[in-house]
Write a protein that holds these residues in place. Structure first.
Motif, PDB file in Angstrom:
ATOM      1  N   ALA A  12      -6.009   0.163  -7.527  1.00 19.23           N
ATOM      2  CA  ALA A  12      -5.124  -0.832  -6.918  1.00 19.23           C
ATOM      3  C   ALA A  12      -4.982  -0.571  -5.426  1.00 19.23           C
ATOM      4  O   ALA A  12      -4.900  -1.512  -4.612  1.00 19.23           O
ATOM      5  N   ALA A  13      -4.976   0.717  -5.024  1.00 19.28           N
ATOM      6  CA  ALA A  13      -4.907   1.060  -3.604  1.00 19.28           C
ATOM      7  C   ALA A  13      -6.147   0.560  -2.854  1.00 19.28           C
ATOM      8  O   ALA A  13      -6.056   0.050  -1.733  1.00 19.28           O
ATOM      9  N   ASP A  14      -7.312   0.704  -3.495  1.00 19.04           N
ATOM     10  CA  ASP A  14      -8.556   0.222  -2.865  1.00 19.04           C
ATOM     11  C   ASP A  14      -8.529  -1.293  -2.668  1.00 19.04           C
ATOM     12  O   ASP A  14      -9.017  -1.815  -1.655  1.00 19.04           O
ATOM     13  N   VAL A  15      -7.944  -2.014  -3.646  1.00 19.47           N
ATOM     14  CA  VAL A  15      -7.843  -3.474  -3.520  1.00 19.47           C
ATOM     15  C   VAL A  15      -6.951  -3.852  -2.339  1.00 19.47           C
ATOM     16  O   VAL A  15      -7.279  -4.732  -1.541  1.00 19.47           O
ATOM     17  N   ILE A  16      -5.823  -3.156  -2.199  1.00 19.81           N
ATOM     18  CA  ILE A  16      -4.898  -3.458  -1.100  1.00 19.81           C
ATOM     19  C   ILE A  16      -5.545  -3.129   0.244  1.00 19.81           C
ATOM     20  O   ILE A  16      -5.413  -3.885   1.217  1.00 19.81           O
ATOM     21  N   LYS A  17      -6.263  -2.016   0.313  1.00 26.55           N
ATOM     22  CA  LYS A  17      -6.947  -1.642   1.562  1.00 26.55           C
ATOM     23  C   LYS A  17      -7.990  -2.686   1.948  1.00 26.55           C
ATOM     24  O   LYS A  17      -8.169  -3.003   3.133  1.00 26.55           O
ATOM     25  N   ALA A  18      -8.688  -3.223   0.944  1.00 26.39           N
ATOM     26  CA  ALA A  18      -9.679  -4.267   1.221  1.00 26.39           C
ATOM     27  C   ALA A  18      -9.005  -5.526   1.748  1.00 26.39           C
ATOM     28  O   ALA A  18      -9.516  -6.195   2.671  1.00 26.39           O
TER      29      ALA A  18
ATOM     30  N   LEU B 239       0.825  -1.201   0.000  1.00 26.99           N
ATOM     31  CA  LEU B 239       0.000   0.000   0.000  1.00 26.99           C
ATOM     32  C   LEU B 239       0.864   1.259   0.000  1.00 26.99           C
ATOM     33  O   LEU B 239       0.566   2.233  -0.716  1.00 26.99           O
ATOM     34  N   GLN B 240       1.946   1.239   0.803  1.00 27.07           N
ATOM     35  CA  GLN B 240       2.830   2.399   0.848  1.00 27.07           C
ATOM     36  C   GLN B 240       3.485   2.645  -0.521  1.00 27.07           C
ATOM     37  O   GLN B 240       3.590   3.786  -0.998  1.00 27.07           O
ATOM     38  N   GLN B 241       3.929   1.560  -1.171  1.00 29.17           N
ATOM     39  CA  GLN B 241       4.507   1.675  -2.507  1.00 29.17           C
ATOM     40  C   GLN B 241       3.496   2.252  -3.487  1.00 29.17           C
ATOM     41  O   GLN B 241       3.818   3.106  -4.330  1.00 29.17           O
ATOM     42  N   ASN B 242       2.281   1.783  -3.369  1.00 25.82           N
ATOM     43  CA  ASN B 242       1.220   2.277  -4.245  1.00 25.82           C
ATOM     44  C   ASN B 242       0.988   3.773  -4.027  1.00 25.82           C
ATOM     45  O   ASN B 242       0.737   4.510  -5.004  1.00 25.82           O
ATOM     46  N   GLN B 243       1.070   4.232  -2.766  1.00 21.48           N
ATOM     47  CA  GLN B 243       0.825   5.646  -2.490  1.00 21.48           C
ATOM     48  C   GLN B 243       1.877   6.538  -3.168  1.00 21.48           C
ATOM     49  O   GLN B 243       1.558   7.629  -3.662  1.00 21.48           O
ATOM     50  N   TYR B 244       3.118   6.056  -3.190  1.00 22.35           N
ATOM     51  CA  TYR B 244       4.152   6.812  -3.903  1.00 22.35           C
ATOM     52  C   TYR B 244       3.817   6.921  -5.391  1.00 22.35           C
ATOM     53  O   TYR B 244       3.981   7.981  -6.019  1.00 22.35           O
ATOM     54  N   GLN B 245       3.380   5.800  -5.948  1.00 19.25           N
ATOM     55  CA  GLN B 245       3.042   5.788  -7.376  1.00 19.25           C
ATOM     56  C   GLN B 245       1.848   6.695  -7.674  1.00 19.25           C
ATOM     57  O   GLN B 245       1.808   7.373  -8.708  1.00 19.25           O
TER      58      GLN B 245
END
Length: 359
Positions: free
Chosen positions: A159-165, A115-121
């Motif tokens: 993709a962030a929503d999927v990881i949060k779920a 999730l953290q990696q995704n936030q950077y992207q």
């Protein structure tokens, strides 16, 4: 020797005279006849001592006693939707928990990193989308180039929503407020999907489920009041019917009813047996007799009525029953004098001696 025989003969004659005088003389026969006549007359003609009750119209509540079971208002077995090692247990067995409270956490550091990696992207994609938007307004780039940057940004957000779920699945939270039971897991143990963790129960209010005969369907409805008690408590509880099964059980010819009862003190326990007193309606005018005054017969029931000093049998039809009384729906009218004691000796036309009149 001759004198001895004379004495024996005299004694024998004396005994014979006494026996004759006792049993066979005219006076003895008259005495025996008088005694026999007295006994026979007492048995045949003597009045029976009884109490009678004057029949009158009485208002009565139509109450039935049934049995039922107590259920929790809400009850669920807590399970995990994902597999992994348990990193934390945040409840005490038998404690109260609130809706949304974190109860168990499963290992999810890999997901947190993703999730953290995704936030950077996402941050970088937002900057690209903003620059392309400005350039598009200046007509420095094409619409296609801008749409590509916008799609890239939206894909990263999805993709962030999927990881949060996925992270949310590693946290088991209370779906409602209640009392949590005994736990079946330990910190550090591997938790499989659908493996039971503990049971969560909300029993305030409690649900009481019971069945009543089909005949009461028309007079029983939502809002009807019930009273009940349990083996585990000496208190009397009250409840209100809130739901009725829409179909009748074809085997028992009964209908299932459910009521709710407040349980702020926690005295009611799920699974307990309930003795229910259900008030259906009130009958304003009817006749009630003591149960012992009604004698079951082959075809119906009978009572004895005092009329002109003798007992008269009267067939009656009965309906509602309580512990001590029974409803008479046909065969009697107000003012009749019903015999309520000495019924073992009752026969038609037996003379009566009234000791007490119950009004």
């Amino acid at each position: 020797m001759k004198t001895k025989y004379i004495i024996y003969t005299a004694l024998a004659l004396l005994v014979a005279y006494l026996v004759y005088n006792k049993f066979f003389s005219k006076a003895a026969k008259e005495s025996a006849a008088a005694q026999a006549g007295g006994k026979s007359g007492k048995k045949k003609n003597g009045p029976v001592n009884v109490n009678i009750m004057i029949v009158k119209d009485t208002a009565v509540n139509n109450i039935i006693d049934v049995t039922g079971s107590i259920d929790a208002n809400e009850k669920v077995s807590l399970v995990s939707q994902t597999a992994g090692n348990i990193t934390g247990i945040y409840f005490n067995e038998g404690s109260k928990v609130q809706k949304g409270q974190l109860l168990v956490k499963v290992y999810n550091q890999d997901l947190e990193a993703s999730l953290q990696q995704n936030q950077y992207q996402v941050t970088l994609a937002k900057q690209v989308e903003y620059r392309n938007k400005v350039l598009l307004q200046k007509e420095a780039i094409s619409q296609e180039e801008y749409d590509t940057s916008l799609t890239s940004l939206n894909s990263l957000k999805a993709a962030a929503d999927v990881i949060k779920a996925q992270i949310a699945r590693t946290e088991i939270r209370a779906p409602f407020s209640g009392t949590i039971g005994l736990r079946n897991v330990s910190p550090g143990s591997y938790l499989s999907p659908a493996a039971p963790i503990a049971q969560l129960v909300n029993i305030d209010p409690a649900k009481i489920t019971f069945s009543v005969p089909e005949r009461y369907l028309t007079i029983l409805g939502v809002g009807s009041k019930i009273r009940f008690n349990t083996e585990s408590s000496r208190e009397n509880f009250t409840g209100t019917v809130y739901a009725i099964e829409p179909s009748i059980d074809v085997n028992s010819r009964t209908i299932t009813v459910r009521a709710k009862a407040p349980n702020p003190k926690g005295l009611l326990t799920a699974g307990s047996f309930a003795k229910i007193n259900l008030t259906l309606d009130q009958i304003p005018k009817t006749i009630l007799l003591p149960t012992e005054a009604v004698i079951p017969d082959l075809k119906s029931s009978i009572v004895y009525v005092a009329h002109n000093g003798v007992a008269v049998s009267r067939p009656v039809k009965t309906d509602l029953r309580t512990d001590t009384r029974i409803q008479i729906i046909d065969g009697l009218k107000p003012g009749d004098s019903v015999v309520v004691s000495g019924l073992i000796q009752m026969r038609p036309k037996v003379p009566l001696k009234i000791n007490k009149v119950i009004k």
